[in-house]
Structure formats: structure tokens, C-alpha cells
Design an enzyme around this catalytic site. Structure first.
Site, PDB file in Angstrom:
ATOM      1  N   GLY A  15      -3.553  15.398  54.927  1.00 13.04           N
ATOM      2  CA  GLY A  15      -2.449  16.377  54.895  1.00 13.04           C
ATOM      3  C   GLY A  15      -2.690  17.516  55.858  1.00 13.04           C
ATOM      4  N   ARG A  18       0.439  20.482  58.010  1.00 14.93           N
ATOM      5  CA  ARG A  18       1.094  21.721  57.563  1.00 14.93           C
ATOM      6  C   ARG A  18       0.210  22.454  56.553  1.00 14.93           C
ATOM      7  NH1 ARG A  18       5.492  20.812  54.602  1.00 14.93           N
ATOM      8  NH2 ARG A  18       5.315  18.546  54.556  1.00 14.93           N
ATOM      9  N   VAL A  67      -1.502   8.881  51.842  1.00 11.81           N
ATOM     10  CA  VAL A  67      -2.770   8.824  51.095  1.00 11.81           C
ATOM     11  C   VAL A  67      -2.670   8.008  49.810  1.00 11.81           C
ATOM     12  CG1 VAL A  67      -3.832  10.947  51.996  1.00 11.81           C
ATOM     13  CG2 VAL A  67      -2.314  11.062  49.990  1.00 11.81           C
ATOM     14  N   SER A 145      -5.611  23.042  42.016  1.00 13.50           N
ATOM     15  CA  SER A 145      -4.680  24.162  41.888  1.00 13.50           C
ATOM     16  C   SER A 145      -4.999  24.887  40.581  1.00 13.50           C
ATOM     17  CB  SER A 145      -3.244  23.636  41.825  1.00 13.50           C
ATOM     18  OG  SER A 145      -2.363  24.627  41.357  1.00 13.50           O
ATOM     19  N   TYR A 158       2.378  17.601  38.190  1.00 15.57           N
ATOM     20  CA  TYR A 158       1.484  18.241  39.173  1.00 15.57           C
ATOM     21  C   TYR A 158       0.194  18.720  38.496  1.00 15.57           C
ATOM     22  CZ  TYR A 158       0.178  21.550  42.907  1.00 15.57           C
ATOM     23  OH  TYR A 158      -0.484  22.235  43.895  1.00 15.57           O
ATOM     24  N   ALA A 160      -1.185  17.661  35.736  1.00 18.45           N
ATOM     25  CA  ALA A 160      -2.014  16.512  35.339  1.00 18.45           C
ATOM     26  C   ALA A 160      -2.775  15.971  36.540  1.00 18.45           C
ATOM     27  CB  ALA A 160      -1.136  15.422  34.727  1.00 18.45           C
ATOM     28  N   LYS A 162      -3.646  17.595  39.204  1.00 20.10           N
ATOM     29  CA  LYS A 162      -4.639  18.573  39.684  1.00 20.10           C
ATOM     30  C   LYS A 162      -5.801  18.718  38.707  1.00 20.10           C
ATOM     31  CE  LYS A 162      -2.702  19.442  43.585  1.00 20.10           C
ATOM     32  NZ  LYS A 162      -3.398  19.111  44.843  1.00 20.10           N
ATOM     33  N   ILE A 191      -0.217  30.344  47.461  1.00 22.78           N
ATOM     34  CA  ILE A 191      -0.560  30.497  48.878  1.00 22.78           C
ATOM     35  C   ILE A 191       0.728  30.322  49.688  1.00 22.78           C
ATOM     36  CG2 ILE A 191      -2.045  29.667  50.760  1.00 22.78           C
ATOM     37  CD1 ILE A 191      -3.591  30.716  48.240  1.00 22.78           C
TER      38      ILE A 191
HETATM   39  P1  NAP Z   1       2.399  21.675  52.366  1.00 26.16           P
HETATM   40  O1  NAP Z   1       2.530  22.907  53.171  1.00 26.16           O
HETATM   41  O2  NAP Z   1       3.584  21.132  51.660  1.00 26.16           O
HETATM   42  O3  NAP Z   1       1.743  20.523  53.305  1.00 26.16           O
HETATM   43  C1  NAP Z   1       1.488  19.284  52.756  1.00 26.16           C
HETATM   44  C2  NAP Z   1       0.736  18.439  53.766  1.00 26.16           C
HETATM   45  O4  NAP Z   1       0.395  17.195  53.127  1.00 26.16           O
HETATM   46  C3  NAP Z   1       1.544  18.072  54.991  1.00 26.16           C
HETATM   47  O5  NAP Z   1       0.675  17.987  56.097  1.00 26.16           O
HETATM   48  C4  NAP Z   1       2.116  16.694  54.654  1.00 26.16           C
HETATM   49  O6  NAP Z   1       2.389  15.889  55.795  1.00 26.16           O
HETATM   50  C5  NAP Z   1       0.944  16.119  53.879  1.00 26.16           C
HETATM   51  N1  NAP Z   1       1.336  15.067  52.947  1.00 26.16           N
HETATM   52  C6  NAP Z   1       2.259  15.119  51.959  1.00 26.16           C
HETATM   53  N2  NAP Z   1       2.333  13.934  51.324  1.00 26.16           N
HETATM   54  C7  NAP Z   1       1.443  13.116  51.937  1.00 26.16           C
HETATM   55  C8  NAP Z   1       1.074  11.774  51.769  1.00 26.16           C
HETATM   56  N3  NAP Z   1       1.639  10.997  50.828  1.00 26.16           N
HETATM   57  N4  NAP Z   1       0.134  11.248  52.588  1.00 26.16           N
HETATM   58  C9  NAP Z   1      -0.444  11.999  53.558  1.00 26.16           C
HETATM   59  N5  NAP Z   1      -0.136  13.295  53.774  1.00 26.16           N
HETATM   60  C10 NAP Z   1       0.799  13.836  52.972  1.00 26.16           C
HETATM   61  O7  NAP Z   1       1.286  21.855  51.225  1.00 26.16           O
HETATM   62  P2  NAP Z   1       0.224  23.042  51.007  1.00 26.16           P
HETATM   63  O8  NAP Z   1       0.914  24.160  50.328  1.00 26.16           O
HETATM   64  O9  NAP Z   1      -0.533  23.277  52.245  1.00 26.16           O
HETATM   65  O10 NAP Z   1      -0.736  22.372  49.929  1.00 26.16           O
HETATM   66  C11 NAP Z   1      -1.947  21.727  50.323  1.00 26.16           C
HETATM   67  C12 NAP Z   1      -2.737  21.352  49.082  1.00 26.16           C
HETATM   68  O11 NAP Z   1      -3.064  22.548  48.357  1.00 26.16           O
HETATM   69  C13 NAP Z   1      -1.939  20.469  48.118  1.00 26.16           C
HETATM   70  O12 NAP Z   1      -2.814  19.528  47.538  1.00 26.16           O
HETATM   71  C14 NAP Z   1      -1.439  21.451  47.082  1.00 26.16           C
HETATM   72  O13 NAP Z   1      -1.215  20.838  45.854  1.00 26.16           O
HETATM   73  C15 NAP Z   1      -2.593  22.448  47.038  1.00 26.16           C
HETATM   74  N6  NAP Z   1      -2.169  23.755  46.558  1.00 26.16           N
HETATM   75  C16 NAP Z   1      -1.261  24.496  47.243  1.00 26.16           C
HETATM   76  C17 NAP Z   1      -0.895  25.740  46.729  1.00 26.16           C
HETATM   77  C18 NAP Z   1       0.078  26.638  47.427  1.00 26.16           C
HETATM   78  O14 NAP Z   1       0.398  27.701  46.853  1.00 26.16           O
HETATM   79  N7  NAP Z   1       0.562  26.307  48.609  1.00 26.16           N
HETATM   80  C19 NAP Z   1      -1.438  26.197  45.527  1.00 26.16           C
HETATM   81  C20 NAP Z   1      -2.344  25.404  44.859  1.00 26.16           C
HETATM   82  C21 NAP Z   1      -2.714  24.185  45.392  1.00 26.16           C
HETATM   83  P3  NAP Z   1       3.821  15.994  56.583  1.00 26.16           P
HETATM   84  O15 NAP Z   1       3.773  17.267  57.388  1.00 26.16           O
HETATM   85  O16 NAP Z   1       3.867  14.794  57.459  1.00 26.16           O
HETATM   86  O17 NAP Z   1       4.888  16.037  55.533  1.00 26.16           O
END
Ligand code: NAP
Length: 250
Positions: A15, A18, A67, A145, A158, A160, A162, A191
Site C-alpha cells: 500500500g 498513498r 494483498v 489502528s 475494520y 476485527a 486490526k 492521521i
Molecule cells: P490510504 O491513504 O487510503 O492508502 C491506502 C493504500 O493502500 C493505497 O496505496 C492503496 O493503493 C493501497 N491499497 C488499498 N487496498 C489494497 C489492496 N487490496 N492491495 C494492495 N494495496 C492496497 O490509507 P492510509 O490512511 O494511509 O492507511 C494506511 C494503513 O494505516 C491502513 O492499514 C490503515 O488501516 C491504517 N490506519 C490509518 C489511519 C488513518 O487515520 N489514516 C488510522 C489508523 C490506521 P491505491 O493507491 O492503488 O488505491
């Protein structure tokens, strides 16, 4: 001048195109790692990120790989090993949300979130672990998370997934510690990424009021913690769940 491939460490980031994953790719490249990342569909973002890593003087490999699909993950990992060499560090950041109260949860939204978030972590770790065990070294950081620690209304799927990542990573840490491999969890709160910008303004304002630091976190703050945890500086930390959440848990 960049280090020779023999001395440069290789990091794998799921991932990467982004949000937090992208921040981790750039931070690890700045730290001196050659970096491989996968993504779901955003090929333009991947090409742009490759350029940024190359500009930092590091080698880069990227591949579209869902993934949740073990065959795709195996192909990405073997492509990485061919292009960059053995993998020293793996960071799983690929993740999705499909929020709804349980009463309204669609079966496919339950299944898809578990498949991407939890099966995805299994698929990546399962694929890299044998080579790490053979080399008696390696470091894994899985993104969970605070929702996986405390739960969150409308996020049963989500949360479950995490929480599963936390149990998975602690078990893995116990299994592979004797091989010199560390496995840790980073559990962010709010974030600023595409994932949270999809939430409505009211939800974000309510969240800020519950955060002692009164703001959401940045990708760079999370990437900084991941950078610390994957590196030898954190050589005595394994099985840890490090929350980075502005104190929302207090
Ligand atoms: P995001 O901005 O939505 O980016 C998600 C990334 O994952 C993108 O690069 C996307 O690729 C990729 N992705 C999505 N589904 C995929 C799949 N099936 N196979 C391969 N790649 C995939 O997410 P984020 O906010 O950075 O979150 C990153 C991680 O941190 C996640 O696990 C999320 O649960 C965790 N998290 C985030 C927050 C928050 O507040 N943002 C808080 C707690 C935990 P594409 O660009 O091609 O779509």
C-alpha cells in the site's frame, strides 16, 4: 553516491502509493533503504513515487498487487528479490475501510475488509518469513489502528481486522524471535490521509475534541515511528503495539 547493492538494505511496503504507506516508502528511502512497494490500482501514483525514490539515490521496484491475493503477493515479493535482493524489512500498510453499523453491514463489506486488512498481512508476512528465517535477520512492522485496540462504532469489520493484526504480530514475534526477526505493530489514531478525508467534517471535529493534542496526526509522524521500529535502533523491541494517536486513548 549510493551504496553498493550488497550493503544496502531492502524494504518492502504494501500500500505504498498513498497515505501512510507512501510516507513510509519515502522515509525508508531517505534512511538509505532500497524500497519495493505494491498498490491496488493507482499506477500513475506508483510511477510518480518511483521517480521520487530514485531522486533520493535509492533503487526502487513497484508492482500492482492486491494483498488479499496470495499469488499476487508472491509475484510481487519474488519480483522484488530479483530486482533488489533479499528483503530486510517488511511494512504492511495496505488497508481499507467499509464502515457501517453491524445492522447495516453488507456481508461483502465484512469479507472484503478482513481479506485486504488481515489476510493481506498474513499473505505478506507468510511470503517473506522463510527467507528472513534462513538469513536469521529481519524486521516486520504491521499497521493496525487504535480501532483494533479499543473498538469503534460502525467499524466492526475494520476493528476485527486490526485486532487480528495485533494477535497475529504478537504470535509471530514469539515464533521468530529466536531467528533474530522482530515483529511489531504501529497503531495510529486519526492521521491525515485519503482514508480520513473520506469522513465527514463533523466526525473529524468530534475526534479532535477527544484528542488531548487537539489535532490529527501527520503521515510523516507515523513514518518516523516506522523508520525507528524497522531499524537496528529498535533491536530490543518486538511484539510491541505502539500507539501514535495524540493521546486519544487517555
Ligand atoms: P490510504 O491513504 O487510503 O492508502 C491506502 C493504500 O493502500 C493505497 O496505496 C492503496 O493503493 C493501497 N491499497 C488499498 N487496498 C489494497 C489492496 N487490496 N492491495 C494492495 N494495496 C492496497 O490509507 P492510509 O490512511 O494511509 O492507511 C494506511 C494503513 O494505516 C491502513 O492499514 C490503515 O488501516 C491504517 N490506519 C490509518 C489511519 C488513518 O487515520 N489514516 C488510522 C489508523 C490506521 P491505491 O493507491 O492503488 O488505491
Amino acid at each position: 553516491m549510493s551504496d553498493s547493492p550488497e550493503t544496502t538494505k531492502v524494504a518492502l511496503v504494501s500500500g505504498g502509493t498513498r497515505g501512510i504507506g507512501r510516507g513510509v516508502v519515502l522515509r525508508l528511502a531517505a534512511d538509505g533503504y532500497d524500497v519495493s512497494f505494491c498498490y491496488a490500482s493507482n499506477a500513475d501514483a506508483a510511477a510518480e513515487l518511483e521517480k521520487e525514490v530514485l531522486a533520493l539515490g535509492r533503487r526502487v521496484f513497484s508492482q500492482q498487487a492486491d494483498v488479499s491475493d496470495m499469488a499476487a503477493v508472491r509475484s510481487w515479493v519474488s519480483g522484488t528479490e530479483e530486482a533488489l535482493g533479499p528483503i530486510d524489512a517488511a511494512v504492511t500498510s495496505a488497508g481499507i475501510t467499509r464502515d457501517n453499523p453491524l445492522l447495516l453491514m453488507k456481508d461483502e463489506d465484512w469479507q472484503r475488509v478482513i481479506q485486504v486488512n488481515l489476510d493481506g498481512v498474513y499473505n505478506v508476512c507468510r511470503t517473506v518469513i522463510y527467507e528472513m528465517m534462513k538469513r536469521k535477520s529481519g524486521s516486520i512492522v504491521n499497521l493496525s489502528s487504535v480501532a483494533g485496540v479499543y473498538g469503534n462504532a460502525t467499524q466492526t469489520n475494520y476493528s476485527a481486522s486490526k485486532a487480528g493484526i495485533i494477535g497475529f504480530t504478537k504470535s509471530l514475534a514469539k515464533e521468530v524471535g529466536r531467528y533474530g526477526i522482530r515483529a511489531n505493530v504501529v497503531a495510529p489514531g486519526f492521521i491525515d490521509t485519503d482514508m480520513t478525508s473520506a469522513l465527514n467534517e463533523k466526525v473529524i471535529e468530534q475526534a479532535k475534541n477527544q484528542i488531548p493534542l487537539r489535532r490529527v496526526g501527520t503521515v510523516d509522524e507515523v513514518a518516523d515511528l516506522v523508520s525507528y521500529l524497522v531499524a537496528d535502533r529498535a533491536s530490543y523491541i518486538t511484539g510491541a503495539v505502539l500507539q501514535i494517536d495524540g493521546g486519544i486513548h487517555l
